[in-house]
Design an enzyme around this catalytic site. Structure first.
Site, PDB file in Angstrom:
ATOM      1  N   ASP A   8       0.877  -1.183   0.000  1.00 51.41           N
ATOM      2  CA  ASP A   8       0.000   0.000   0.000  1.00 51.41           C
ATOM      3  C   ASP A   8       0.906   1.223   0.000  1.00 51.41           C
ATOM      4  OD1 ASP A   8      -3.272   0.075   0.740  1.00 51.41           O
ATOM      5  OD2 ASP A   8      -2.227   1.998   0.942  1.00 51.41           O
ATOM      6  N   ASP A  41       4.264   2.656  -4.527  1.00 52.66           N
ATOM      7  CA  ASP A  41       3.175   3.099  -5.374  1.00 52.66           C
ATOM      8  C   ASP A  41       2.802   1.937  -6.296  1.00 52.66           C
ATOM      9  OD1 ASP A  41       1.499   4.199  -7.236  1.00 52.66           O
ATOM     10  OD2 ASP A  41       2.685   6.027  -7.529  1.00 52.66           O
ATOM     11  N   ASP A  50      -7.745  -4.827  -5.089  1.00 49.95           N
ATOM     12  CA  ASP A  50      -8.935  -4.293  -4.411  1.00 49.95           C
ATOM     13  C   ASP A  50      -8.764  -2.769  -4.396  1.00 49.95           C
ATOM     14  OD1 ASP A  50     -11.315  -4.557  -2.832  1.00 49.95           O
ATOM     15  OD2 ASP A  50     -10.118  -4.231  -1.031  1.00 49.95           O
ATOM     16  N   CYS A  58     -15.891  -1.849  -3.720  1.00 50.86           N
ATOM     17  CA  CYS A  58     -17.137  -1.824  -2.940  1.00 50.86           C
ATOM     18  C   CYS A  58     -17.993  -0.680  -3.485  1.00 50.86           C
ATOM     19  CB  CYS A  58     -16.873  -1.702  -1.445  1.00 50.86           C
ATOM     20  SG  CYS A  58     -15.927  -0.258  -0.985  1.00 50.86           S
TER      21      CYS A  58
END
Ligand SMILES: C[S@@+](CC[C@H](N)C(=O)[O-])C[C@H]1O[C@@H](n2cnc3c(N)ncnc32)[C@H](O)[C@@H]1O
Length: 311
Positions: free
Chosen positions: A142, A169, A186, A239
């Site tokens: 991350d 990155d 994700d 999501c």
């Protein structure tokens, strides 16, 4: 009595176009009721059956989630869950039941090496580790130090020892030259599927943000594919309920990146096929093999999951 949810007109208008007026009513009542609280028992540390008994003894009612063995809906509020000793000890992880779908689609196996490119705070990383029984390796990446601190905390609390944390990155990760047979992507998204747990998203939502994110998600996907081995599998998930962040990105993966879509099945889940057109745009027929979930389908967050293969 249900709470009153305030929805932006532009958001409502899109949802009505996707669902029809009547079903939009079902969506709104689900959002007003809020999603079912869910935990994933951490079988790396505890026996599932024993933990269920222990939690039931204190009066919690647990209901099995059909699509993941160790997942249970519980009739307890988040504060009580997170302040419990079992949570502090890493015996369970609080995770929406729909958020468990991308790792299930990826099917991580023991001893594999997996890249989780946008991993923090680690809900899916820790689930993947559990599915791999703490063997093999997960590279959990991350670029947010604050969120990586949470990921490290979760990894440690859950007793995970097969996880390497990287701070890079994702757009440049491929430059390190590593290739993977399985990648979880994700991506950051507008989060409109999470409205069932966070009404604030209704206020922050804008089509401009959705369009900007869609471009960014395509860039992330293009960069992720550079780290994917031939015959490798990449699971793309959000999501978000927005076709620009979901079907449009999968269409891009097929047409521009040459990836193929593979169907995924989830036990006992109510879902819909990916849309093959939106606002006059026609998507590749295979986009229908993606999985789209609305909050009112299972009283979970809305999610979008697509399994892509590099031929
Ligand atoms: C949807 S969240 C990931 C949630 C995580 N997979 C989980 O299950 O807990 C998206 C993440 O992508 C990260 N991110 C966004 N752009 C990135 C980039 N260019 N490189 C690395 N991470 C990035 C954000 O910091 C955020 O943590």
């Amino acid at each position: 009595m249900q709470a009153k949810v305030r929805v932006k007109e532009s958001f409502e208008e899109r949802l009505v176009r996707m669902l029809g007026r009547e079903e939009y009513g079902e969506f709104l009542s689900a959002v007003a009721k809020r999603g079912k609280k869910c935990i994933r028992i951490n079988t790396l540390k505890v026996d599932r059956g024993k933990m269920v008994k222990r939690l039931e003894k204190r009066g919690w009612r647990l209901e099995k989630v059909p699509w993941f063995e160790s997942a249970y809906w519980v009739d307890v509020d988040t504060k009580t869950l997170s302040l419990s000793i079992e949570h502090a000890l890493g015996y369970f992880y609080i995770q929406d039941a729909a958020s468990m779908l991308p790792p299930i689609a990826l099917q991580p196996k023991k001893e594999e090496v997996i890249l989780d490119l946008c991993a923090a705070p680690g809900s899916k990383t820790t689930q993947v580790a559990q599915m791999m029984e703490n063997t093999g390796a997960i590279v959990a990446n991350d670029y947010s130090l604050r969120r990586l601190a949470a990921l490290r905390g979760n990894v440690q609390r859950l007793g995970i020892v097969n996880c390497v944390v990287t701070y890079m990155d994702a757009l440049e990760f491929w430059k390190c030259g590593l290739k993977f047979k399985k990648i979880l992507l994700d991506v950051p998204c507008s989060g409109s599927g999470s409205v069932i747990n966070c009404w604030r998203i209704f206020e922050e939502w804008s089509l401009g943000i959705v369009r900007r994110l869609s471009r960014y998600q395509k860039d992330l996907l293009r960069a992720a594919v550079k780290c994917l081995d031939k015959e490798g599998v990449l699971v793309y998930s959000t999501c978000s309920l927005e076709p620009e962040e979901n079907e449009e990105v999968v269409d891009f993966a097929i047409r521009e990146l040459g990836l193929e879509v593979e169907e995924t099945k989830f036990r006992g889940l109510k879902f819909r096929e990916g849309l093959t057109s939106w606002e006059g745009k026609r998507f590749h027929d295979d986009v229908s093999k993606a999985v789209r979930i609305f909050p009112h389908d299972n009283l979970t967050e809305g999610f979008f999951v697509c399994k892509l293969v590099k031929k």
